[in-house]
Design an enzyme around this catalytic site. Sequence first.
Site, short mmCIF file in Angstrom:
data_model
loop_
_atom_site.label_atom_id
_atom_site.label_comp_id
_atom_site.label_asym_id
_atom_site.label_seq_id
_atom_site.Cartn_x
_atom_site.Cartn_y
_atom_site.Cartn_z
N CYS A 256 9.27 -1.97 8.68
CA CYS A 256 9.49 -0.65 8.05
C CYS A 256 8.31 0.27 8.39
O CYS A 256 7.15 -0.09 8.17
CB CYS A 256 9.63 -0.85 6.55
SG CYS A 256 9.68 0.67 5.63
N CYS B 196 15.98 1.04 1.20
CA CYS B 196 14.66 1.67 1.39
C CYS B 196 14.85 3.08 1.98
O CYS B 196 15.56 3.23 2.98
CB CYS B 196 13.83 0.80 2.33
SG CYS B 196 12.34 1.63 2.89
N LYS C 1 -15.79 21.97 -25.07
CA LYS C 1 -14.74 21.06 -24.61
C LYS C 1 -14.66 21.02 -23.09
O LYS C 1 -14.89 22.03 -22.42
CB LYS C 1 -13.38 21.53 -25.15
CG LYS C 1 -13.28 21.57 -26.66
CD LYS C 1 -13.08 20.22 -27.24
CE LYS C 1 -11.64 19.79 -27.11
NZ LYS C 1 -11.35 18.59 -27.90
N ASP D 215 -14.25 10.36 -27.55
CA ASP D 215 -12.84 10.49 -27.92
C ASP D 215 -12.42 9.22 -28.65
O ASP D 215 -11.79 8.33 -28.09
CB ASP D 215 -12.03 10.68 -26.63
CG ASP D 215 -10.66 11.26 -26.94
OD1 ASP D 215 -10.39 11.55 -28.11
OD2 ASP D 215 -9.87 11.41 -25.99
N CYS E 266 10.88 -3.33 -0.50
CA CYS E 266 11.54 -3.34 0.79
C CYS E 266 10.94 -4.52 1.54
O CYS E 266 9.72 -4.64 1.63
CB CYS E 266 11.23 -2.04 1.53
SG CYS E 266 11.63 -2.16 3.28
N CYS F 94 13.45 2.93 5.87
CA CYS F 94 14.09 2.18 6.96
C CYS F 94 15.53 1.81 6.67
O CYS F 94 16.20 1.20 7.50
CB CYS F 94 13.28 0.92 7.25
SG CYS F 94 13.42 -0.27 5.91
#
Length: 679
Positions: A438, A415, A321, A123, A433, A418
């Site tokens: 958390c 967040c 292909k 390609d 965050c 949390c």
Amino acid sequence: MITDAIRKEARDLQEKLTDHSYRYHVLDDPVIDDETYDLMLKRLVEIEDLHPELSTPDSPTRRIGAPPLSDFKSAAHSIPMLSLDNGFNDEDITAFHDRNVKTLGDQLREVGKLLYTAEPKLDGVAVELTYENGVLVMATTRGDGRTGEVITDNIRTIDRVPLRLRTSDLPMPELLEVRGEVIINSDDFIRLNQTRINRGEPPFANPRNAAAGSLRQLDSKITAKRPLDIFVYGTGLCRGIEFTSQSHMLECLERFGFPVNLHIQRTIGLKEVLEAYKDLQTLRPDLDYEIDGMVIKVDDLAFQQALGEKIKSPRWAIAYKFPATTKTTRINEIIIQVGRTGTLTPVALLEPVSIGGVTVSRATLHNADEIERKDIRVHDKALVTRAGDVIPKVVKVFPSERKGDEIVFRMPETCPVCDSHVRKLEDEAAVKCINAACQAQLKERIRHFVSKKGLDVDGLGKKIVVQLVEEGMLKSFADIFTLDETALASLDRMGEKSAANLVKAIDAAKNVSLPRFIFALGIDHTGENAARLLAKTFPGLPGLMDADSLTLSSIHGMGEKTASAVTRFFAVKENISLIHDMEKAGLKITNDLYNEKPKTLSDHVFFNKTLVLTGTLEQFKRAEAKERLLAVGAKVTGSVSKKTDYLLAGRDAGSKLKKAQALGIVILDETRFLEMMGE
Ligand code: 5U1
């Protein structure tokens, strides 16, 4: 006035440099070091600057670039550069074969079977190189197939393009037009784009665009800085040489010094062609460059002539292909995912779409800047791509197809997991965050902590980590070391035996090396290499915890971002108490790297060598082998290329082994590896 001695010195240098460049770039077998090469080239530049008439069109100095052009000239191709018909399944290819057999009729009966070559379809950008009496005199783009743009100075900068044919064992053709594809290797492409982003320049969308953009530079000194590569696969007009078949042509092109792709299968029947397609699909993720299918060509040139051509494509070739890797679909929603280090990543939820046989229903949008740059809105129609095993991504949206119900996306200020406030770090696109407790981060952080490259706790996989966090049994890393066997055994899908094994594995993981432990902590920008650098610099954790950012960034090889992330991490008192809690629970950190003697390192047989590890190893884990190799100064990479020195192959090694064998790379089994490691 040019003396004979200067003339001779220039010619000697040109010949020697041409030879060394071929050995280095095409044969991957250099016999002098880079410094010596550079010194010879510098001397030749000096001579040619003083005496420009000695700068022949095939002088290696031409690779450095020429004065800028004001525009590109056009040139007609002597023979049109055709395109290819496409096939999408085995039936299409069988129909192509049946047509050929029917057209060739009696001619074929004499030789029996109709044979083909099967070639990776690169390609890249198609080009034609014209050699007159062995010297590259012109290079053109394919253009519209009949006329292309003259890009000779740019093509000369590509190291693997011979500026003069090597003809020691072939007659010198008066004229040879060679066709091939200019590409950029995947790793080079990532590096090129990273440099562009760092400089505030827009990144290229894909390696093909990057190659095309690089070839369309009026200043070839810019092209010379781009990591262009080439493979050749055909010829145009030729005088003074005749080929009998496609495979004969490829062999001659190789002998002339051109890079010909290693994965071309020659003189095979239809059945093998169909197998070759499947093999190539398997190989595709391991290749260093992008391919989008396989070109099948009738091998015998007399048969090619008999089959003839249509206006735009030959009847004797077809492109088989690979399934499309891009599709359009709709963005239904944009959600936020919180990663291990607290980064908030916007993710597009898509109308499910099948791409290359896989249903894709989400795609990463990276960050808010990317969404803004691409102007991506909820409900937009989008072009989505999935290349190899890369996470699907949105390439672009179609603003002209908006209906009015599209919604502009805004990053949240808190967040989603949390609810604590998020923040954007200076110089970084990411929003984070910062709440270490958390839940989203905890699961991910623990998974990273116990992962193969971290503490490597067998039996503590993704599902069990999620279960333990959700059951409240793991609230931090430290809880891992005090997990109770009875409590574990009572968990769903666990049982007594698994619980006992898990506790045993956790006990074993309590003795950990410092670089592994640093990596396991999951500090921003701190991967295996940074962790090793830190462990080489500090005898243990206490010194590292006290180091300031200036001290860390003065370590050779340490990035500033890592230095600040590490100091930021150890400045948080919860993190320090976490480490103390782990130590109280029995964690012991040792550090062999600090005492390592660099002098003995360079003596090691693997020092500075590049290794690839593949297959299942019996006596040790791959991660362990990698760690030991890095410790002796080796490089460990994920894919096999000409730059690979050794392949360590375990049981069931697959395509990497095949490729290494094809490239003639030294293959080691475990026993040999341990011997060479000196163990
Ligand atoms: N490998 C390879 N790629 N490729 C592309 N061979 C090849 N041949 C082509 C094209 C367009 O065309 C000729 C068969 C006409």
